[in-house]
Design an enzyme around this catalytic site. Structure first.
Site, PDB file in Angstrom:
ATOM      1  N   LYS A  21       0.840  -1.200   0.000  1.00 42.18           N
ATOM      2  CA  LYS A  21       0.000   0.000   0.000  1.00 42.18           C
ATOM      3  C   LYS A  21       0.870   1.243   0.000  1.00 42.18           C
ATOM      4  O   LYS A  21       1.910   1.276   0.634  1.00 42.18           O
ATOM      5  CB  LYS A  21      -0.936  -0.029   1.210  1.00 42.18           C
TER       6      LYS A  21
HETATM    7  N1  GLU Z   1     -10.886  -6.383   1.290  1.00 38.39           N
HETATM    8  C1  GLU Z   1      -9.975  -7.337   0.739  1.00 38.39           C
HETATM    9  C2  GLU Z   1      -8.676  -6.668   0.360  1.00 38.39           C
HETATM   10  O1  GLU Z   1      -8.660  -5.467   0.134  1.00 38.39           O
HETATM   11  C3  GLU Z   1     -10.540  -8.026  -0.485  1.00 38.39           C
HETATM   12  C4  GLU Z   1     -11.570  -8.995  -0.104  1.00 38.39           C
HETATM   13  C5  GLU Z   1     -12.140  -9.819  -1.223  1.00 38.39           C
HETATM   14  O2  GLU Z   1     -12.177  -9.343  -2.361  1.00 38.39           O
HETATM   15  O3  GLU Z   1     -12.578 -10.924  -0.957  1.00 38.39           O
HETATM   16  O4  GLU Z   1      -7.663  -7.322   0.306  1.00 38.39           O
END
Ligand code: GLU
Length: 255
Positions: A252
């Site tokens: 990130k």
């Molecule tokens: N929120 C998760 C992430 O940003 C992705 C979850 C999903 O797509 O199942 O890594």
């Protein structure tokens, strides 16, 4: 096309930092697949990890997505029939799923520390949690709330779990060998990623899950949750991860 076969995809960012080109590429795949299918794309903010999520990241994620031209028909701020679209506001729904899994006998409370599991657990792949040795499998407590324990899903040892990924083809894993009993509710009283994502994808009528290939191994666990809950499976499409010139996964972005 009937309502139930109508394509519904989703973007599910975690506001634990700023989005980078890897997220953008994965979200573009999700958008394109929804578009080609003539379906809808919804946005869900996955902000359950209170220690890492911050309101300024949520705002930045929304701003970047809009700036990059993404559009969604349901989501935070926009609303929709499955609101709220922010996981930190959906606890009541996750509790209902916890109760169902409990009633059906799929889960048990566990108080093992990470260290206990590392010491007793089987060897595991890097990037994967250690296989839980089953220490608390027989434990029962009379409680109407998950609070105070972590809760694990008992996997059917020896059963093969498989699916055909839209990008990667047929994938199989053996429960108890490739992955073990996994946490569905954390000891800090937060539903785990596995529980929340499945609960929401079912509730929001998602027909295809598009996400990064780093989450492919989670899919086997999630399939067991769908089965346990008697819900029909979506299709899965795990998009290749974007790497930097040295071949490392993008992290990130820093503020
Ligand atoms: N929120 C998760 C992430 O940003 C992705 C979850 C999903 O797509 O199942 O890594």
């Amino acid at each position: 096309m009937s309502e139930s076969s109508h394509y519904r995809g989703r973007l599910a960012p975690s506001p634990t930092g700023y989005l980078h080109q890897g997220h953008r590429a994965t979200f573009a795949v999700a958008r394109d697949r929804a578009q080609v299918a003539g379906g809808e794309l919804i946005l869900r903010m996955e902000d359950l990890d209170a220690a890492r999520c911050r309101p300024e990241y949520t705002a930045a994620v929304l701003a970047d997505l809009r700036k990059w031209g993404f559009r969604w028909t349901e989501g935070p701020e926009v609303g929709g029939p499955h609101a709220p679209y922010v996981q930190s506001e959906r606890r009541a729904y996750y509790l209902e799923i916890w109760r169902r899994l409990r009633r059906l006998g799929f889960i048990y409370p566990c108080d093992c520390s990470r260290r206990d599991i590392l010491l007793a657990g089987a060897p595991h792949l890097e990037d994967e949690e250690p296989i839980y040795p089953g220490t608390c499998r027989g434990r029962a407590v009379g409680t109407e709330e998950p609070t105070g324990w972590s809760w694990r899903f008992r996997v059917p040892d020896g059963d093969s779990v498989g699916f055909t990924d839209g990008a990667e083809g047929r994938r199989e894993a053996v429960a108890g060998r490739d992955f073990g009993d996994f946490v569905i509710w954390r000891r800090d009283d937060v539903p785990s990623y596995q529980l929340a994502v499945v609960a929401d994808d079912i509730a929001m009528g998602i027909t295809e899950v598009v996400r990064g290939a780093d989450l492919l191994a989670s899919t086997f666990r999630q399939i067991l949750l769908y089965r346990g809950l008697g819900a029909s499976l979506p299709t899965f499409y795990h998009a290749p991860l974007v790497r930097d010139p040295e071949g490392r996964r993008l992290a990130k972005r820093r503020p």
